[in-house]
Scaffold this active site. Structure first.
Site, PDB file in Angstrom:
ATOM      1  N   HIS A 126     -50.361 -43.776 -11.013  1.00  0.00           N
ATOM      2  CA  HIS A 126     -49.570 -43.002 -11.980  1.00  0.00           C
ATOM      3  C   HIS A 126     -49.695 -43.541 -13.406  1.00  0.00           C
ATOM      4  O   HIS A 126     -49.228 -42.892 -14.349  1.00  0.00           O
ATOM      5  CB  HIS A 126     -48.092 -42.987 -11.584  1.00  0.00           C
ATOM      6  CG  HIS A 126     -47.816 -42.274 -10.297  1.00  0.00           C
ATOM      7  ND1 HIS A 126     -48.248 -40.991 -10.064  1.00  0.00           N
ATOM      8  CD2 HIS A 126     -47.166 -42.674  -9.169  1.00  0.00           C
ATOM      9  CE1 HIS A 126     -47.859 -40.626  -8.839  1.00  0.00           C
ATOM     10  NE2 HIS A 126     -47.213 -41.633  -8.277  1.00  0.00           N
ATOM     11  N   ASP A 163     -52.981 -40.753  -1.361  1.00  0.00           N
ATOM     12  CA  ASP A 163     -51.541 -40.975  -1.555  1.00  0.00           C
ATOM     13  C   ASP A 163     -50.852 -39.608  -1.635  1.00  0.00           C
ATOM     14  O   ASP A 163     -51.434 -38.647  -2.131  1.00  0.00           O
ATOM     15  CB  ASP A 163     -51.335 -41.758  -2.863  1.00  0.00           C
ATOM     16  CG  ASP A 163     -49.908 -42.224  -3.057  1.00  0.00           C
ATOM     17  OD1 ASP A 163     -49.643 -43.425  -2.847  1.00  0.00           O
ATOM     18  OD2 ASP A 163     -49.047 -41.386  -3.433  1.00  0.00           O
ATOM     19  N   HIS A 165     -48.611 -38.618  -3.503  1.00  0.00           N
ATOM     20  CA  HIS A 165     -48.349 -38.217  -4.883  1.00  0.00           C
ATOM     21  C   HIS A 165     -49.665 -38.064  -5.651  1.00  0.00           C
ATOM     22  O   HIS A 165     -50.625 -38.791  -5.396  1.00  0.00           O
ATOM     23  CB  HIS A 165     -47.481 -39.271  -5.587  1.00  0.00           C
ATOM     24  CG  HIS A 165     -46.185 -39.531  -4.864  1.00  0.00           C
ATOM     25  ND1 HIS A 165     -45.995 -40.632  -4.061  1.00  0.00           N
ATOM     26  CD2 HIS A 165     -45.049 -38.807  -4.815  1.00  0.00           C
ATOM     27  CE1 HIS A 165     -44.765 -40.574  -3.542  1.00  0.00           C
ATOM     28  NE2 HIS A 165     -44.176 -39.485  -3.975  1.00  0.00           N
ATOM     29  N   ASP A 247     -48.079 -42.943   1.957  1.00  0.00           N
ATOM     30  CA  ASP A 247     -46.780 -42.274   1.931  1.00  0.00           C
ATOM     31  C   ASP A 247     -46.849 -40.802   2.340  1.00  0.00           C
ATOM     32  O   ASP A 247     -45.828 -40.106   2.320  1.00  0.00           O
ATOM     33  CB  ASP A 247     -46.113 -42.435   0.561  1.00  0.00           C
ATOM     34  CG  ASP A 247     -47.067 -42.260  -0.596  1.00  0.00           C
ATOM     35  OD1 ASP A 247     -48.227 -41.853  -0.375  1.00  0.00           O
ATOM     36  OD2 ASP A 247     -46.668 -42.546  -1.742  1.00  0.00           O
TER      37      ASP A 247
HETATM   38 ZN   LIG Z   1     -47.255 -42.251  -3.588  1.00  0.00          ZN
END
Ligand SMILES: [Zn+2]
Length: 310
Positions: A126, A163, A165, A247
């Protein structure tokens, strides 16, 4: 040739607060799982500190300086945003995390390991070139990718991100550069809200495959097989770096993509098969998210088993 396992105790020293899901125990459970007899052949190496030069190939010098100037006192937290904070141990952790990703690239490109796993935290995907967010400060995978180009002279490097995200930071760093490919499956809607299929980069070098909450294994596998791996094959990478977040597991508290542990073995095998054809099997993996400790340990273990080709 074997698989390198790269980590550093300093990565346990970053603590964003007792309630925080991105906690030191995440790394502890991964490393404990990798102590099993199966993993005895791993070449274990300490992650060095990333250098200012390595970081500033992705992040502006002013940003690197500003982050490294933050020196929290003992028991102090310096908040960057609602869920991103530095503790006393954070400066060392983030430097060893990025340095671990860089050493993983060196291990594979220097040829003393066929594949490498950097068991590091905090995660990085991120972190945009000039913005820390989402538990991330420096973009470990992106720093490693550009290191492969500058230090080892590679032309084309890919980061693949499973991931749950979207790696907005990696996309932001790679989108203007046709020599860098970013492919991602991620839950949408979910944090951070980026990762549209319409984002293509300057040369089709960004490939996003958003998945609806509840998608499950079949949709995940189809997204990789049909939407991401074909353009990756056409890109013809000389090195593949995995942003390995776990995740998307069904047990994870932060999202609802509902993957099984075995799905992480499957995607690792698919990536290795493509790497065998494209780049002599050169694959580096960098730990990103994963917040259910039991699922994280099990998923990281099957991922590393596949990297070892057991
Ligand atoms: Zn994540």
């Amino acid at each position: 040739m074997t698989t390198a396992l790269i980590t550093h105790p300093a990565c346990l020293g970053h603590d964003a607060g007792g309630w925080h899901p991105e906690c030191p125990d995440r790394l502890r459970v991964v490393l404990r799982a990798l102590e099993a007899e199966t993993f005895a052949p791993l070449l274990r190496e300490a992650a060095p500190l990333a250098t200012h030069e390595q970081l500033s190939r992705v992040h502006p010098v002013s940003y690197v300086d500003a982050i490294l100037a933050i020196r929290p006192a003992a028991d102090e937290l310096v908040q960057i945003d609602g869920d991103t904070a530095l503790s006393e141990g954070t400066p060392a952790a983030i430097l060893h995390a990025a340095g671990g990703a860089v050493l993983a690239v060196d291990a594979v490109l220097d040829g003393w390991a066929r594949t490498a796993f950097a068991a590091i935290r905090p995660p990085g995907h991120h972190a945009e070139p000039d913005r820390a967010m989402g538990f991330c400060f420096f973009n470990n995978a992106a720093v490693a990718a550009v290191h492969a180009q500058v230090r080892w002279g590679l032309d084309r490097v890919a980061v693949l991100d499973f991931d749950v995200h979207h790696g907005n930071g990696t996309q932001a760093a790679f989108a203007p550069h046709p020599s860098l490919f970013y492919g991602s499956t991620h839950q949408h809607p979910c944090y951070p809200g980026t990762g549209s299929v319409r984002d293509r980069g300057v040369a089709g070098n960004i490939v996003n495959a958003p998945l609806a909450p509840g998608s499950g294994s079949a949709s995940f596998r189809a997204a990789w097989a049909e939407r991401i791996l074909p353009p990756l094959r056409a890109f013809d990478p000389e090195l593949i770096i995995i942003s390995a977040g776990f995740d998307a597991h069904k047990a994870d508290p932060l999202a609802e993509l509902l993957l099984e542990t075995e799905d992480f073995a499957w995607i690792t095998r698919e990536i290795l098969e493509l790497a065998d054809a494209a780049c002599r099997g050169r694959v580096v993996s960098v730990l990103e998210g994963g917040y259910d400790l039991t699922a994280l340990a099990a998923s990281a273990a099957v991922h590393v088993r596949e990297l070892m080709r057991l």
